[in-house]
Design an enzyme around this catalytic site. Structure first.
Site, mmCIF file in Angstrom:
data_model
loop_
_atom_site.group_PDB
_atom_site.id
_atom_site.type_symbol
_atom_site.label_atom_id
_atom_site.label_comp_id
_atom_site.label_asym_id
_atom_site.label_seq_id
_atom_site.Cartn_x
_atom_site.Cartn_y
_atom_site.Cartn_z
ATOM 1 N N SER A 235 0.921 -1.318 -0.026
ATOM 2 C CA SER A 235 0.022 0.083 -0.094
ATOM 3 C C SER A 235 0.952 1.106 -0.093
ATOM 4 O O SER A 235 2.088 1.419 0.043
ATOM 5 C CB SER A 235 -0.965 0.132 1.118
ATOM 6 N N SER A 273 -3.878 -3.464 -2.834
ATOM 7 C CA SER A 273 -2.869 -2.147 -2.173
ATOM 8 C C SER A 273 -4.016 -1.231 -2.125
ATOM 9 O O SER A 273 -4.965 -0.806 -2.502
ATOM 10 C CB SER A 273 -2.076 -1.659 -3.573
ATOM 11 N N ASP A 275 -4.088 2.541 -1.692
ATOM 12 C CA ASP A 275 -3.542 3.662 -2.140
ATOM 13 C C ASP A 275 -4.344 5.066 -1.700
ATOM 14 O O ASP A 275 -5.376 5.163 -2.442
ATOM 15 C CB ASP A 275 -3.271 3.723 -3.574
#
Length: 345
Positions: A235, A273, A275
């Protein structure tokens, strides 16, 4: 060593004095880092990072803020209210995934100690905490982060250039298969009247596989290949701060441009991930206690030419902050004897 010291210049806008988020007047950053053996195989390789938007009382003087989720595989606190009201009233705290409750707890303790009216004569408080998964190097199941570590990170916050690389929340992070962590950068933009404003970014980088990183674009043949292990989807937390007077809606528009900088480094925003961008402006402070029924605010006009410069600078500063996290991080050994190498060692 920052990436510019290695001869790589990102973008066209000048950096602030220290090329750091703390170039934004009033902003402070603090870390607490844990790196110690727990048992033969288990290792605390983690930490906490605190970003303070200004040096006053954050609850009594809130700042305008917004968040933007590029990919939502993340665990945070406080973003629902932050986006609903467009206000930030606590430090922005960063750590590992399982530390979010402890860090939020410690931050609440700190804010209650410094604001006796919270939850008594006035409302409660909204704590903003973000995370990345450092479980490859850190024994995340051992829960090494405690509430007191959040308080230490806040109390360690300074205006001077903050440490980068494998420090604070970045101690156990991995980026593109190499050692990632904390990276920061800043830009200066000016309007037609030559009034200068600062835009700063701090990232917690923990994303991407080796195949995604554009070595030729940034490094050419100067980087030696290393024994890079494939790690789980990671991340990135992107914290964008500025002294430009903006509305929360304008901040969200700017926060979206951070994704451009992230993409330039090779990220594909993978399935696993998280983000996430959190943006704030201390150029517009909102008092907790109002004496008047109406308020007036002065902000940059939406179609002012400087807005396009701010958009471009947001992409630049994010890209460079990510590269600085890689450039500054040293080779680190953690749980089960695993080692993640520095990109440049």
């Amino acid at each position: 060593m920052k990436i510019r010291e290695r001869g790589l210049i990102i973008g066209q806008y000048p950096t602030g004095k220290h090329n750091c988020l703390t170039d934004v007047p009033g902003v402070k950053v603090g870390h607490i880092t844990l790196h110690k053996k727990i048992s033969e195989e288990e290792h605390a390789c983690t930490g906490v990072t605190a970003i303070l938007p200004h040096e006053g009382n954050l609850f009594l003087e809130k700042v305008v803020a917004a968040s933007y989720v590029i990919n939502g595989f993340g665990k945070t606190t406080g973003l629902v209210q932050l986006d609903e009201l467009g206000l930030l009233e606590s430090p922005i705290m960063l750590s590992n995934t399982f530390a979010v409750p402890a860090v939020t707890h410690g931050t609440i303790e700190y804010m209650l100690k410094n604001n006796r009216e919270i939850g008594d004569t006035t409302g409660t408080i909204n704590i903003v905490t973000g995370e990345c998964n450092d479980g490859y190097l850190n024994s995340i199941r051992e829960l090494p982060i405690k509430p007191e570590h959040a308080i230490e990170a806040i109390e360690n916050a300074v205006h001077t250039p903050c440490e980068e690389g494998a420090v604070g929340a970045g101690k156990g992070m991995v980026c593109f298969g190499y050692k990632g962590g904390i990276g920061t950068s800043s830009r200066i933009v000016a309007d037609n009247n030559q009034r200068s404003y600062h835009l700063g970014c701090l990232v917690l980088s923990n994303f991407g596989g080796k195949v995604e990183f554009p070595f030729d674009k940034y490094m050419g043949s100067s980087v030696k290949d290393k024994d890079v292990k494939e790690t789980p989807d990671g991340s990135i937390m992107i914290i964008l701060g500025t002294d430009i007077p903006l509305t929360d809606r304008q901040l969200k528009r700017i926060a979206k441009r951070c994704g451009i900088g992230l993409g330039r480094t090779g990220s594909n925003y993978s399935h696993g991930s998280g983000d996430i961008v959190i943006a704030f402006s201390n150029g517009l402070k909102i008092p907790h206690h109002y004496k008047e029924d109406f308020s007036q605010q002065t902000v940059i006009r939406e179609n002012h030419p400087i807005m396009n410069e701010i958009f471009s600078a947001a992409a630049e500063v994010t890209e460079e902050a990510i590269l600085n996290s890689l450039s500054q991080a040293e080779t680190t050994t953690g749980r089960k004897g695993r080692t993640v190498y520095s990109l440049f060692s």
